[in-house]
Design a protein around this motif. Structure first.
Motif, PDB file in Angstrom:
ATOM      1  N   ARG A   1     -16.406  -1.005  -1.285  1.00 13.10           N
ATOM      2  CA  ARG A   1     -15.204  -1.086  -2.105  1.00 13.10           C
ATOM      3  C   ARG A   1     -13.960  -1.077  -1.227  1.00 13.10           C
ATOM      4  N   ALA A   2     -13.010  -1.931  -1.572  1.00 12.54           N
ATOM      5  CA  ALA A   2     -11.709  -1.954  -0.907  1.00 12.54           C
ATOM      6  C   ALA A   2     -10.621  -1.946  -1.965  1.00 12.54           C
ATOM      7  N   ILE A   3      -9.642  -1.092  -1.777  1.00 15.00           N
ATOM      8  CA  ILE A   3      -8.466  -1.065  -2.650  1.00 15.00           C
ATOM      9  C   ILE A   3      -7.264  -1.490  -1.817  1.00 15.00           C
ATOM     10  N   VAL A   4      -6.526  -2.458  -2.324  1.00 14.88           N
ATOM     11  CA  VAL A   4      -5.318  -2.952  -1.663  1.00 14.88           C
ATOM     12  C   VAL A   4      -4.122  -2.495  -2.481  1.00 14.88           C
TER      13      VAL A   4
ATOM     14  N   VAL B   1      -7.246   7.044  -3.983  1.00 17.49           N
ATOM     15  CA  VAL B   1      -5.948   6.582  -4.456  1.00 17.49           C
ATOM     16  C   VAL B   1      -5.720   7.153  -5.843  1.00 17.49           C
ATOM     17  N   THR B   2      -4.540   7.732  -6.053  1.00 17.87           N
ATOM     18  CA  THR B   2      -4.173   8.238  -7.367  1.00 17.87           C
ATOM     19  C   THR B   2      -3.072   7.364  -7.944  1.00 17.87           C
ATOM     20  N   ALA B   3      -3.279   6.928  -9.157  1.00 21.32           N
ATOM     21  CA  ALA B   3      -2.283   6.138  -9.883  1.00 21.32           C
ATOM     22  C   ALA B   3      -2.177   6.729 -11.281  1.00 21.32           C
ATOM     23  N   GLY B   4      -1.099   7.452 -11.531  1.00 20.06           N
ATOM     24  CA  GLY B   4      -0.987   8.144 -12.807  1.00 20.06           C
ATOM     25  C   GLY B   4      -2.038   9.229 -12.907  1.00 20.06           C
ATOM     26  N   ARG B   5      -2.833   9.168 -13.962  1.00 20.41           N
ATOM     27  CA  ARG B   5      -3.899  10.152 -14.164  1.00 20.41           C
ATOM     28  C   ARG B   5      -5.235   9.689 -13.613  1.00 20.41           C
ATOM     29  N   GLU B   6      -5.265   8.501 -13.013  1.00 21.92           N
ATOM     30  CA  GLU B   6      -6.522   7.954 -12.507  1.00 21.92           C
ATOM     31  C   GLU B   6      -6.633   8.151 -11.002  1.00 21.92           C
ATOM     32  N   THR B   7      -7.848   8.411 -10.544  1.00 21.02           N
ATOM     33  CA  THR B   7      -8.149   8.486  -9.125  1.00 21.02           C
ATOM     34  C   THR B   7      -9.339   7.586  -8.842  1.00 21.02           C
ATOM     35  N   ALA B   8      -9.219   6.780  -7.790  1.00 21.61           N
ATOM     36  CA  ALA B   8     -10.298   5.871  -7.417  1.00 21.61           C
ATOM     37  C   ALA B   8     -10.646   6.072  -5.957  1.00 21.61           C
ATOM     38  N   GLU B   9     -11.918   5.866  -5.623  1.00 19.10           N
ATOM     39  CA  GLU B   9     -12.401   5.993  -4.254  1.00 19.10           C
ATOM     40  C   GLU B   9     -12.741   4.626  -3.694  1.00 19.10           C
ATOM     41  N   ALA B  10     -12.660   4.508  -2.363  1.00 19.46           N
ATOM     42  CA  ALA B  10     -13.015   3.245  -1.713  1.00 19.46           C
ATOM     43  C   ALA B  10     -13.393   3.515  -0.270  1.00 19.46           C
ATOM     44  N   GLU B  11     -14.255   2.645   0.264  1.00 20.71           N
ATOM     45  CA  GLU B  11     -14.605   2.739   1.679  1.00 20.71           C
ATOM     46  C   GLU B  11     -13.443   2.291   2.567  1.00 20.71           C
TER      47      GLU B  11
END
Length: 389
Positions: A5-8, A142-152
């Protein structure tokens, strides 16, 4: 096995290029953009041969070359219109194995967006927190508002005022004002007869560049205190600064609506970052190495960053090779651009006269003399597929 996973963070030129490059190399990519929609500002972008070759890796180079609107003669002028030096598109193509393509930023954005799977980009999403994770260990968060996402892998392409940069390097001195502000606009004016040029005056600069579809891109800079704005509108400010300069400057100012002129102070980093990564987070483009616009390399270096990062990134999150490949090069480009920027801020009569004589002497050496500032920059090539590094 599931795809890494990649988050940009950021859907500018650099972020979108990174998303395409990572997608092509088998990553599952999500782009988070705080703007409610992808609406590129009314500005042009110079895509030099180095960036075109990076885009060739993504099979988009030829599509960008097709956007070229001009391949004739251009050069440097004085405010009264006298040509100080000239160069040609053919000379640039011969020196750097390709021409400089001048395009509307929106055209490049559309090419990149079309190369991504539907649903990759999430607009209206503001990142409020980043945890860098560790190579071989915890993922980035990464936190955006109430959401948190993980990435490699987390790619910070969140621009010159990058929150991620400040989070990763809290002791860095940050941005420094370059000493001048910049204006940009695109005018609906038939590009026929418009020759690409820059005009340098006392602490002021004007640039005219023809685009496709009956448009002309204009940019200007002037030495001003930071944070200022016109008391009426920015077109009126440009008329006060440049209205008595040679044609087509006054004519182009007549062709643009007052509210269509963009203004922004120019900043660079007070010092280079110690690295372009921390943990599983890689910074690129203006988030990593903001530079003055004088070489037209800001977007080009972001494109280079993106392609090199995608080539080197692995699911275990080790990014030292990315810093090794990019930090010295981008620092060199930023420094060279800054040196040219300082030349444009000269305002004393004798200094400006000496500058004009210097560039005029270069004209005697032929059309390649003006291109020397891009030596070692525009001739860059991306890593080969068989390169172990």
């Amino acid at each position: 096995m599931s795809l890494p996973r990649a988050i940009v963070v950021g859907a500018g030129i650099g972020g979108l290029t990174a998303a395409v490059a990572l997608h092509r190399r088998g990553w599952r990519v999500t782009v988070l953009e705080r703007a409610p929609a992808l609406e590129p500002v009314g500005a042009g972008i110079a895509v030099a041969p180095n960036a075109q070759r990076a885009l060739d890796v993504l099979e988009l180079g030829d599509a960008v070359r097709a956007l070229a609107a001009f391949s004739g003669t251009g050069g440097l002028r004085t405010p009264r219109g006298r040509w100080v030096s000239r160069t040609t598109g053919e000379a640039a193509a011969a020196r750097f194995d390709g021409p400089v393509v001048l395009a509307h930023r929106a055209e490049l954005v559309h090419l990149l967006v079309d190369a991504l799977p539907e649903g990759t980009i999430r607009t209206g999403t503001t990142v409020t927190g980043v945890a860098p994770g560790a190579p071989g260990g915890a993922p980035a968060e990464v936190t955006a508002g109430r959401e948190t996402a993980e990435a490699e892998l987390l790619v910070a392409a969140d621009g010159i005022h990058s929150r991620t940069r400040a989070t990763l390097f809290p002791d860095h001195p940050g941005l420094a004002y370059a000493g001048f502000t910049a204006w940009r606009f695109v005018a609906d004016a038939p590009p026929e007869g418009y020759v690409p040029h820059e005009t340098w005056g006392r602490g002021r600069l004007w640039g005219t560049t023809p685009l496709t579809e009956g448009r002309v891109y204009c940019y200007a800079t002037a030495v001003t205190p930071p944070g200022e704005h016109a008391p009426d509108d920015e077109r009126a400010e440009l008329r006060r600064l440049f209205g008595d300069w040679h044609q087509p400057v006054p004519r182009l100012l007549d062709a643009v609506a007052p509210g269509a002129v963009l203004r922004g102070d120019v900043h660079t980093l007070a010092a280079p970052l110690p690295a372009l990564h921390r943990g599983r987070v890689a910074l690129l483009g203006d988030a990593a190495h903001p530079m003055t616009p004088n070489l037209g390399q800001g977007g080009c270096q972001a494109i280079e960053d993106a392609v090199v990062l995608a080539r080197l990134a692995t699911a275990d999150g080790e990014l030292a090779a990315y810093t090794e490949r990019r930090l010295a090069r981008t620092t060199m480009v930023a420094h060279r651009s800054g040196r040219i920027a300082r030349l444009t801020t000269w305002s004393s009569g004798p200094a400006v006269a000496a500058r004009t004589l210097l560039f005029g002497a270069g004209r005697l050496l032929g059309p390649t003399a003006a291109l020397r500032t891009l030596d070692g920059i525009a001739d860059w090539r991306p890593p080969r597929a068989d390169d172990p590094n």
